[in-house]
Design a protein around this motif. Structure first.
Motif, PDB file in Angstrom:
ATOM      1  N   LEU A  62      17.903 -58.895  12.699  1.00  0.00           N
ATOM      2  CA  LEU A  62      17.613 -58.064  11.530  1.00  0.00           C
ATOM      3  C   LEU A  62      16.787 -58.784  10.469  1.00  0.00           C
ATOM      4  O   LEU A  62      16.258 -58.125   9.562  1.00  0.00           O
ATOM      5  CB  LEU A  62      18.930 -57.595  10.895  1.00  0.00           C
ATOM      6  CG  LEU A  62      19.761 -56.601  11.707  1.00  0.00           C
ATOM      7  CD1 LEU A  62      21.093 -56.355  11.028  1.00  0.00           C
ATOM      8  CD2 LEU A  62      19.012 -55.281  11.890  1.00  0.00           C
ATOM      9  N   THR A  63      16.647 -60.101  10.556  1.00  0.00           N
ATOM     10  CA  THR A  63      15.970 -60.867   9.506  1.00  0.00           C
ATOM     11  C   THR A  63      14.553 -60.382   9.207  1.00  0.00           C
ATOM     12  O   THR A  63      14.185 -60.202   8.033  1.00  0.00           O
ATOM     13  CB  THR A  63      15.969 -62.361   9.857  1.00  0.00           C
ATOM     14  OG1 THR A  63      17.317 -62.833   9.871  1.00  0.00           O
ATOM     15  CG2 THR A  63      15.176 -63.165   8.829  1.00  0.00           C
ATOM     16  N   PRO A  64      13.693 -60.160  10.214  1.00  0.00           N
ATOM     17  CA  PRO A  64      12.332 -59.688   9.895  1.00  0.00           C
ATOM     18  C   PRO A  64      12.320 -58.370   9.117  1.00  0.00           C
ATOM     19  O   PRO A  64      11.391 -58.100   8.359  1.00  0.00           O
ATOM     20  CB  PRO A  64      11.692 -59.509  11.287  1.00  0.00           C
ATOM     21  CG  PRO A  64      12.470 -60.409  12.181  1.00  0.00           C
ATOM     22  CD  PRO A  64      13.864 -60.367  11.667  1.00  0.00           C
ATOM     23  N   LEU A  65      13.358 -57.557   9.320  1.00  0.00           N
ATOM     24  CA  LEU A  65      13.412 -56.262   8.642  1.00  0.00           C
ATOM     25  C   LEU A  65      13.977 -56.368   7.236  1.00  0.00           C
ATOM     26  O   LEU A  65      13.696 -55.517   6.383  1.00  0.00           O
ATOM     27  CB  LEU A  65      14.266 -55.283   9.456  1.00  0.00           C
ATOM     28  CG  LEU A  65      13.816 -55.026  10.906  1.00  0.00           C
ATOM     29  CD1 LEU A  65      14.827 -54.143  11.621  1.00  0.00           C
ATOM     30  CD2 LEU A  65      12.437 -54.384  10.935  1.00  0.00           C
ATOM     31  N   THR A  66      14.760 -57.392   6.998  1.00  0.00           N
ATOM     32  CA  THR A  66      15.477 -57.474   5.723  1.00  0.00           C
ATOM     33  C   THR A  66      14.951 -58.541   4.778  1.00  0.00           C
ATOM     34  O   THR A  66      15.286 -58.520   3.593  1.00  0.00           O
ATOM     35  CB  THR A  66      16.971 -57.745   5.980  1.00  0.00           C
ATOM     36  OG1 THR A  66      17.101 -58.978   6.716  1.00  0.00           O
ATOM     37  CG2 THR A  66      17.605 -56.618   6.771  1.00  0.00           C
ATOM     38  N   MET A 120      21.133 -52.863   3.530  1.00  0.00           N
ATOM     39  CA  MET A 120      22.340 -52.175   3.973  1.00  0.00           C
ATOM     40  C   MET A 120      22.011 -51.010   4.891  1.00  0.00           C
ATOM     41  O   MET A 120      22.685 -50.790   5.905  1.00  0.00           O
ATOM     42  CB  MET A 120      23.132 -51.689   2.762  1.00  0.00           C
ATOM     43  CG  MET A 120      24.443 -50.983   3.124  1.00  0.00           C
ATOM     44  SD  MET A 120      25.554 -52.043   4.067  1.00  0.00           S
ATOM     45  CE  MET A 120      26.013 -53.228   2.778  1.00  0.00           C
ATOM     46  N   LEU A 121      20.956 -50.253   4.556  1.00  0.00           N
ATOM     47  CA  LEU A 121      20.572 -49.124   5.399  1.00  0.00           C
ATOM     48  C   LEU A 121      20.137 -49.597   6.780  1.00  0.00           C
ATOM     49  O   LEU A 121      20.459 -48.971   7.792  1.00  0.00           O
ATOM     50  CB  LEU A 121      19.439 -48.335   4.731  1.00  0.00           C
ATOM     51  CG  LEU A 121      19.824 -47.564   3.458  1.00  0.00           C
ATOM     52  CD1 LEU A 121      18.589 -46.926   2.841  1.00  0.00           C
ATOM     53  CD2 LEU A 121      20.871 -46.506   3.765  1.00  0.00           C
ATOM     54  N   LEU A 175      26.567 -52.090  11.824  1.00  0.00           N
ATOM     55  CA  LEU A 175      27.919 -52.167  11.268  1.00  0.00           C
ATOM     56  C   LEU A 175      28.823 -51.097  11.872  1.00  0.00           C
ATOM     57  O   LEU A 175      29.980 -51.358  12.197  1.00  0.00           O
ATOM     58  CB  LEU A 175      27.866 -52.016   9.745  1.00  0.00           C
ATOM     59  CG  LEU A 175      27.194 -53.145   8.960  1.00  0.00           C
ATOM     60  CD1 LEU A 175      27.086 -52.781   7.490  1.00  0.00           C
ATOM     61  CD2 LEU A 175      27.956 -54.446   9.125  1.00  0.00           C
ATOM     62  N   ILE A 176      28.294 -49.879  12.021  1.00  0.00           N
ATOM     63  CA  ILE A 176      29.094 -48.792  12.586  1.00  0.00           C
ATOM     64  C   ILE A 176      29.332 -49.020  14.077  1.00  0.00           C
ATOM     65  O   ILE A 176      30.415 -48.735  14.598  1.00  0.00           O
ATOM     66  CB  ILE A 176      28.397 -47.436  12.343  1.00  0.00           C
ATOM     67  CG1 ILE A 176      28.311 -47.160  10.831  1.00  0.00           C
ATOM     68  CG2 ILE A 176      29.149 -46.312  13.047  1.00  0.00           C
ATOM     69  CD1 ILE A 176      27.561 -45.901  10.486  1.00  0.00           C
TER      70      ILE A 176
END
Length: 702
Positions: free
Chosen positions: A464-468, A523-524, A530-531
């Motif tokens: 997820l790092t590149p996206l966040t 978070m999005l 997470l779910i």
């Protein structure tokens, strides 16, 4: 009717009611009369019983003797094991147990017997008449057959030819229960908890295989034929076969010459009842994940009955399989052809009953199966008795294909992996294509599941790092610009200037290359993950019984404090314990909220939002206290990594660089975008409407 007549009738009624009231017996007199009546009735019954002590009638004796000569044997099972009757040297010998007494007679034709004894023999005669040729199989047997491999051990009872015990050697009990102590092999069910059988029908009679005793035949290390052998050469049997390293039992109905016993090709019914036992420490979550699952023939997705309340369904469509699904273990009947319709019922065990501590639900299934008396193999099933483990259930077709003729018709995929609740479509896709493969790969060379969860968490964060990362940088810039935003709010304090205030704030963020929604985007982006893991960890049987640090079982709450006192509301929702990983997750969540709030300026329109943000972690503490400690551990690690990443990014964002970028941006000529033009137009209209509203209010006050 004249007035005098009416008055006379009323007076007569008044006299009658008054007399009854004055001379009515007292409550004490009524109680005494009732006691006398009960004693008299008891005496009459005793006298009646004594008067009815008699000899067995000639007709009943002749019927009994004829039935014993024809079918032979001991028939204790026909009267709840109270009555045992046998023909010895031409005489009928009988033993009857009733009210703690045992009455035995050697020749019931000449001996006096009680009414209850005579009634039991009458019921025995009726059972012989009702069961006809099947009566020869009413003689009780106590033998059973064991089939086992490294994965599964089953015990097959002679009565009903049912699998009465299913043991999984690779799985251990995680706590002491009524059925097992800590470390014992898991039993999916034990005798008395799992019953099933076939109902064979004629035009006038029904025969339930659960009522008869089968003879074990053709026994090998991997198979046995449980048979009902008739005097006329007919045979009805169930053959069980268990292959090595397999959780699937092949259950095949076999028969010969059954047309000599059954006079027609009526449908055969299948009945199954299971009293589902508890296996796990925290029964609340186990209750939420236990019920009947079923799959229609040709459909992709199975369905299920309510997990929280009683539910009954009746279907006429063809069914492929039905499963008694527990949180981590399941029993599944898979028809090689199909079930012709099905009635399903799931009833939660009453919380006030003595069974509630040991059992979850009472599950019943009634179905119809096509049947022909001249067919050698009228029905065939594959019975899965094993763990709800994705790797195992995804290979169910491979296990079935180990058996000769093991092809399952009518479905390319049984979809038994749906017994594992991995979430809706998107979340299930994430679990099956990302989380589970990585988890299984790590488990192939790492023995500690606590370490596996740690590595899995780091892996997900790296993905997820590149996206966040851009969002984290926006948060860092917004923290630097917090004083500037505060100055804008102070310059435009009125609600009438809300649009202007927002416009100036957005222009400020744009000049620094930040986004107002920088805190929300991470978070999005992480929400599907997470779910997905929220569904994965409580369903992951690999975590069952695995310890890490202070947690003795990563699939259960890691309680550090427990109490027995039932506290209203708190005990219902929070439980009677505190989970340490859940507590650590809550503290970390509060810290993460604080870090996030640093980059945001308090909105004048929603002054209570700050406190709501801090209350959310407390809500999660209550919600997650019952969940698997592995899940709380994952969220705890995820939040720690997020906080560390946030501070690391903030360290790379210097205020002087941000100010320099803003200065350079302000030097450039501004070209008003279409969006900005629409925003200004909306602001102009809002201000005009507000001025008009104030003008009308002023006129009204004058």
């Amino acid at each position: 009717m004249d007035k005098n007549t009416i008055i006379g009738l009323l007076l007569m009624l008044a006299v009658i009611f008054g007399f009854n009231y004055i001379f009515a017996p007292s409550e004490q007199e009524l109680a005494q009369a009732e006691q006398v009546q009960r004693e008299q009735q008891k005496q009459d019954n005793d006298n009646k019983t004594e008067a009815n002590d008699n000899q067995l009638s000639a007709n009943d004796f002749a019927r009994l003797k004829e039935n014993l000569q024809k079918y032979g044997g001991d028939s204790a099972c026909l009267a709840n094991e109270q009555l045992q009757v046998a023909l010895v040297d031409g005489k009928v010998k009988a033993t009857f147990r009733h009210d703690g007494k045992v009455d035995s007679i050697a020749d019931v034709e000449t001996a006096k017997i009680s009414q209850a004894f005579a009634m039991a023999i009458g019921e025995l005669n009726d059972a012989y008449t009702r069961n006809g040729d099947f009566s020869a199989m009413m003689k009780p047997r106590t033998d059973s057959v064991v089939l086992k491999n490294d994965s599964l051990q089953i015990v097959i009872s002679s009565k009903g030819a049912m699998i009465t015990r299913a043991t999984l050697p690779a799985y251990k009990s995680t706590h002491k229960t009524k059925h097992a102590t800590f470390g014992d092999k898991v039993e999916v069910f034990s005798p008395g908890e799992n019953e099933y059988g076939f109902m064979l029908n004629t035009s006038t009679q029904r025969y339930n295989t659960q009522d008869f005793y089968f003879t074990p035949m053709e026994k090998t290390d991997s198979s046995v034929l449980m048979a009902l052998n008739f005097a006329n050469g007919a045979q009805f049997g169930i053959r069980y076969t268990l292959r090595p390293d397999n959780y699937v039992v092949h259950m095949e109905v076999v028969q010969k010459h059954m047309g000599r016993v059954l006079d027609s090709n009526n449908p055969m019914y299948f009945d199954w009842k299971q009293k589902m036992r508890r296996h796990e420490v925290d029964g609340m979550f186990e209750e939420r994940n236990s019920t009947l699952y079923y799959k229609f023939l040709g459909d992709d997705d199975p369905d299920y009955l309510s997990e929280s309340s009683e539910e009954k369904e009746n279907f006429t469509d063809a069914m492929k399989w039905v499963a008694a699904k527990n949180q981590y273990f399941s029993s599944v009947f898979i028809a090689q052809k199909q079930f012709s319709g099905m009635t399903l019922n799931s009833v939660p065990i009453d919380k006030n009953s003595t069974d509630f501590a040991d059992y979850l639900k009472l599950l019943t299934v009634h179905s119809e199966i096509d049947y022909q008396t001249d067919s050698a193999n009228p029905a065939s099933f594959f019975l899965y008795l094993g763990p709800n483990r994705y790797k195992v259930l995804s290979n169910i077709d491979e296990m079935i294909n180990q058996y000769p003729g093991g092809e399952v018709s009518g479905s390319a995929d049984l979809h038994l992996t749906r017994l594992i609740p991995l979430g809706w479509a998107l979340f299930r896709w994430i679990n099956t294509w990302i989380v589970i493969p990585v988890f299984n790969w790590l488990g192939s060379f790492i023995s500690s599941y606590g370490i596996i969860i740690l590595i899995l968490t780091i892996f997900i964060k790296l993905v997820l790092t590149p996206l966040t990362i851009k969002s984290y940088r926006s948060q860092a810039v917004m923290k630097i610009l917090a004083p500037d935003v505060k100055a804008i709010n102070e310059k435009y304090p009125d609600q009438a200037d809300a649009m202007k205030r927002q416009q100036k704030t957005m222009e400020l963020y744009r000049s620094a290359g930040a986004s107002m929604f920088g805190g929300c985007l991470p978070m999005l982006l992480q929400m599907p993950i997470l779910i997905a893991v929220f569904a994965f960890f409580p369903s992951c049987i690999e975590l069952r019984g695995q310890s890490f640090l202070w947690a003795t079982d990563l699939s259960a709450p890691d309680s550090i404090v427990e109490w027995t006192t039932q506290i209203p509301i708190i005990s219902t929702y929070f439980g009677n314990h505190i989970s340490l990983f859940c507590l650590l997750m809550t503290v970390t969540n509060i810290l993460y909220t604080y870090v996030t709030m640093q980059s945001q300026t308090q909105s004048q329109g929603m002054p209570g939002m700050k406190w709501m943000m801090y209350l959310m972690p407390i809500f999660f503490l209550v919600f997650f206290n019952h969940y698997a400690s592995g899940l709380s551990y994952y969220y705890f690690l995820s939040l720690l990594i997020t906080i560390a990443t946030t501070y690391a990014v903030r360290a790379t964002v210097k205020e002087e660089d941000v100010r320099a970028k803003m200065a350079e941006y302000n030097k450039k000529p501004k070209k008003k975008s279409g969006w900005m033009a629409r925003l200004e137009e909306a602001q102009r209209r809002q201000q005009a409407a507000l001025r008009e509203q104030q003008k009308r209010a002023g006129k009204k006050n004058r």
